[in-house]
Scaffold this motif. Structure first.
Motif, PDB file in Angstrom:
ATOM      1  N   MET A   1       0.846  -1.178   0.000  1.00 26.88           N
ATOM      2  CA  MET A   1       0.000   0.000   0.000  1.00 26.88           C
ATOM      3  C   MET A   1       0.887   1.235   0.000  1.00 26.88           C
ATOM      4  O   MET A   1       1.905   1.287   0.658  1.00 26.88           O
ATOM      5  N   SER A   2       0.471   2.237  -0.760  1.00 29.19           N
ATOM      6  CA  SER A   2       1.219   3.484  -0.817  1.00 29.19           C
ATOM      7  C   SER A   2       0.286   4.644  -0.490  1.00 29.19           C
ATOM      8  O   SER A   2      -0.874   4.652  -0.896  1.00 29.19           O
ATOM      9  N   TYR A   3       0.813   5.612   0.241  1.00 29.40           N
ATOM     10  CA  TYR A   3       0.029   6.783   0.612  1.00 29.40           C
ATOM     11  C   TYR A   3       0.412   8.002  -0.219  1.00 29.40           C
ATOM     12  O   TYR A   3      -0.034   9.103   0.065  1.00 29.40           O
ATOM     13  N   GLY A   4       1.265   7.793  -1.206  1.00 22.26           N
ATOM     14  CA  GLY A   4       1.640   8.876  -2.095  1.00 22.26           C
ATOM     15  C   GLY A   4       2.404   9.995  -1.422  1.00 22.26           C
ATOM     16  O   GLY A   4       2.342  11.138  -1.861  1.00 22.26           O
ATOM     17  N   LEU A   5       3.138   9.659  -0.356  1.00 20.72           N
ATOM     18  CA  LEU A   5       3.914  10.690   0.337  1.00 20.72           C
ATOM     19  C   LEU A   5       5.064  11.166  -0.539  1.00 20.72           C
ATOM     20  O   LEU A   5       5.598  10.414  -1.362  1.00 20.72           O
ATOM     21  N   ASN A   6       5.447  12.403  -0.341  1.00 16.16           N
ATOM     22  CA  ASN A   6       6.556  13.025  -1.057  1.00 16.16           C
ATOM     23  C   ASN A   6       7.566  13.533  -0.046  1.00 16.16           C
ATOM     24  O   ASN A   6       7.213  14.346   0.814  1.00 16.16           O
ATOM     25  N   VAL A   7       8.788  13.073  -0.154  1.00 15.80           N
ATOM     26  CA  VAL A   7       9.863  13.545   0.715  1.00 15.80           C
ATOM     27  C   VAL A   7      10.688  14.537  -0.088  1.00 15.80           C
ATOM     28  O   VAL A   7      11.189  14.211  -1.168  1.00 15.80           O
ATOM     29  N   VAL A   8      10.812  15.748   0.445  1.00 18.06           N
ATOM     30  CA  VAL A   8      11.518  16.818  -0.248  1.00 18.06           C
ATOM     31  C   VAL A   8      12.764  17.182   0.554  1.00 18.06           C
ATOM     32  O   VAL A   8      12.662  17.556   1.725  1.00 18.06           O
ATOM     33  N   LEU A   9      13.922  17.064  -0.087  1.00 18.62           N
ATOM     34  CA  LEU A   9      15.185  17.459   0.536  1.00 18.62           C
ATOM     35  C   LEU A   9      15.669  18.724  -0.146  1.00 18.62           C
ATOM     36  O   LEU A   9      15.967  18.726  -1.340  1.00 18.62           O
ATOM     37  N   VAL A  10      15.729  19.804   0.608  1.00 19.69           N
ATOM     38  CA  VAL A  10      16.164  21.091   0.078  1.00 19.69           C
ATOM     39  C   VAL A  10      17.670  21.202   0.255  1.00 19.69           C
ATOM     40  O   VAL A  10      18.174  21.229   1.374  1.00 19.69           O
ATOM     41  N   GLU A  11      18.382  21.195  -0.852  1.00 18.51           N
ATOM     42  CA  GLU A  11      19.840  21.345  -0.887  1.00 18.51           C
ATOM     43  C   GLU A  11      20.564  20.366   0.032  1.00 18.51           C
ATOM     44  O   GLU A  11      21.402  20.764   0.853  1.00 18.51           O
ATOM     45  N   PRO A  12      20.290  19.069  -0.105  1.00 17.38           N
ATOM     46  CA  PRO A  12      20.987  18.105   0.756  1.00 17.38           C
ATOM     47  C   PRO A  12      22.492  18.146   0.497  1.00 17.38           C
ATOM     48  O   PRO A  12      22.929  18.382  -0.627  1.00 17.38           O
ATOM     49  N   PRO A  74       0.743  22.735  -6.748  1.00 19.31           N
ATOM     50  CA  PRO A  74      -0.578  23.376  -6.717  1.00 19.31           C
ATOM     51  C   PRO A  74      -0.783  24.031  -5.349  1.00 19.31           C
ATOM     52  O   PRO A  74      -0.305  23.510  -4.336  1.00 19.31           O
ATOM     53  N   PRO A  75      -1.475  25.158  -5.288  1.00 20.78           N
ATOM     54  CA  PRO A  75      -1.678  25.832  -4.001  1.00 20.78           C
ATOM     55  C   PRO A  75      -2.316  24.934  -2.944  1.00 20.78           C
ATOM     56  O   PRO A  75      -2.058  25.102  -1.758  1.00 20.78           O
ATOM     57  N   SER A  76      -3.131  23.987  -3.375  1.00 20.21           N
ATOM     58  CA  SER A  76      -3.821  23.114  -2.420  1.00 20.21           C
ATOM     59  C   SER A  76      -3.010  21.879  -2.022  1.00 20.21           C
ATOM     60  O   SER A  76      -3.480  21.069  -1.220  1.00 20.21           O
ATOM     61  N   ALA A  77      -1.791  21.736  -2.552  1.00 23.99           N
ATOM     62  CA  ALA A  77      -0.974  20.564  -2.216  1.00 23.99           C
ATOM     63  C   ALA A  77      -0.689  20.562  -0.719  1.00 23.99           C
ATOM     64  O   ALA A  77      -0.235  21.569  -0.171  1.00 23.99           O
ATOM     65  N   PRO A  78      -0.942  19.442  -0.038  1.00 21.40           N
ATOM     66  CA  PRO A  78      -0.654  19.397   1.399  1.00 21.40           C
ATOM     67  C   PRO A  78       0.854  19.386   1.646  1.00 21.40           C
ATOM     68  O   PRO A  78       1.569  18.561   1.085  1.00 21.40           O
ATOM     69  N   LYS A  79       1.305  20.328   2.460  1.00 19.09           N
ATOM     70  CA  LYS A  79       2.730  20.489   2.732  1.00 19.09           C
ATOM     71  C   LYS A  79       2.970  20.550   4.229  1.00 19.09           C
ATOM     72  O   LYS A  79       2.192  21.155   4.954  1.00 19.09           O
ATOM     73  N   VAL A  80       4.076  19.936   4.662  1.00 16.27           N
ATOM     74  CA  VAL A  80       4.514  20.036   6.051  1.00 16.27           C
ATOM     75  C   VAL A  80       6.009  20.340   6.014  1.00 16.27           C
ATOM     76  O   VAL A  80       6.782  19.613   5.411  1.00 16.27           O
ATOM     77  N   PHE A  95      -1.726  14.347   9.030  1.00 22.50           N
ATOM     78  CA  PHE A  95      -1.209  14.051   7.702  1.00 22.50           C
ATOM     79  C   PHE A  95      -2.319  13.521   6.805  1.00 22.50           C
ATOM     80  O   PHE A  95      -3.254  12.869   7.275  1.00 22.50           O
ATOM     81  N   VAL A  96      -2.205  13.797   5.516  1.00 22.38           N
ATOM     82  CA  VAL A  96      -3.150  13.294   4.521  1.00 22.38           C
ATOM     83  C   VAL A  96      -2.352  12.641   3.393  1.00 22.38           C
ATOM     84  O   VAL A  96      -1.164  12.937   3.217  1.00 22.38           O
ATOM     85  N   PRO A  97      -2.984  11.740   2.635  1.00 20.14           N
ATOM     86  CA  PRO A  97      -2.270  11.136   1.505  1.00 20.14           C
ATOM     87  C   PRO A  97      -1.745  12.222   0.558  1.00 20.14           C
ATOM     88  O   PRO A  97      -2.385  13.249   0.348  1.00 20.14           O
ATOM     89  N   GLY A  98      -0.571  11.981   0.009  1.00 23.24           N
ATOM     90  CA  GLY A  98       0.024  12.909  -0.942  1.00 23.24           C
ATOM     91  C   GLY A  98       0.770  14.074  -0.322  1.00 23.24           C
ATOM     92  O   GLY A  98       1.233  14.963  -1.039  1.00 23.24           O
ATOM     93  N   THR A  99       0.916  14.086   0.994  1.00 22.94           N
ATOM     94  CA  THR A  99       1.597  15.190   1.674  1.00 22.94           C
ATOM     95  C   THR A  99       3.051  15.314   1.217  1.00 22.94           C
ATOM     96  O   THR A  99       3.739  14.317   1.002  1.00 22.94           O
TER      97      THR A  99
END
Length: 153
Positions: A1-12, A74-80, A95-99
């Protein structure tokens, strides 16, 4: 199962961290976003060693800058956003799917302007000893991803 999470690394900056996070993303069905400039080359041997032979199977998206990455969402994209400067913890966030789970570089974290402009979406991972300045980036990402999965399961 996948929740479509996105991990973002800023300038690793540390290839071993990025490799370990890549392995975590593959294991959890998450997409890894790398925001340039990177402190290493993707072909770097330590990065591949940390990611073992999984790197070629990983969903990786590269972005030329933080500003371009943010503009592409998109402006509505869930971000943390994760920062030790946040007022509330990741346990308090729903948290919501696709965060998009967004982390700063190892030596400096996220830029101040980003934290200020997204204060309500910024959380911290609690630490209970003031002598600890920060957690390792790959540990922080693991904590965040698995808390999101726990909530979504």
């Amino acid at each position: 199962m996948s929740y479509g999470l996105n991990v973002v690394l800023v300038e690793p900056e540390i290839p071993q961290n990025t490799g370990s996070i890549g392995r975590l993303c593959l294991a959890t069905g998450s997409t890894l976003h790398l925001v340039e400039p990177l402190g290493f080359e993707i072909t770097h041997a330590k990065l591949k060693r940390a990611g073992l032979d999984y790197w070629e199977h990983l969903q990786v998206r590269r972005h030329p800058s933080l500003e371009e990455f943010m503009a592409s969402l998109p402006p509505s994209a869930p971000k943390v956003f994760f920062s030790k400067k946040a007022g509330h913890t990741h346990f308090e966030h729903q948290f919501v799917p696709g965060t998009y789970l967004i982390f700063g570089k190892e030596t400096a974290g996220l830029p101040e302007w980003l934290i200020e402009s997204h204060a309500l979406e910024t959380v911290r991972i609690p630490m209970f000893d003031a002598r600890v300045r920060s957690l390792n980036l790959s540990n922080s990402v693991s904590i965040a991803v698995y808390e999101a999965i726990r909530q979504l399961s």
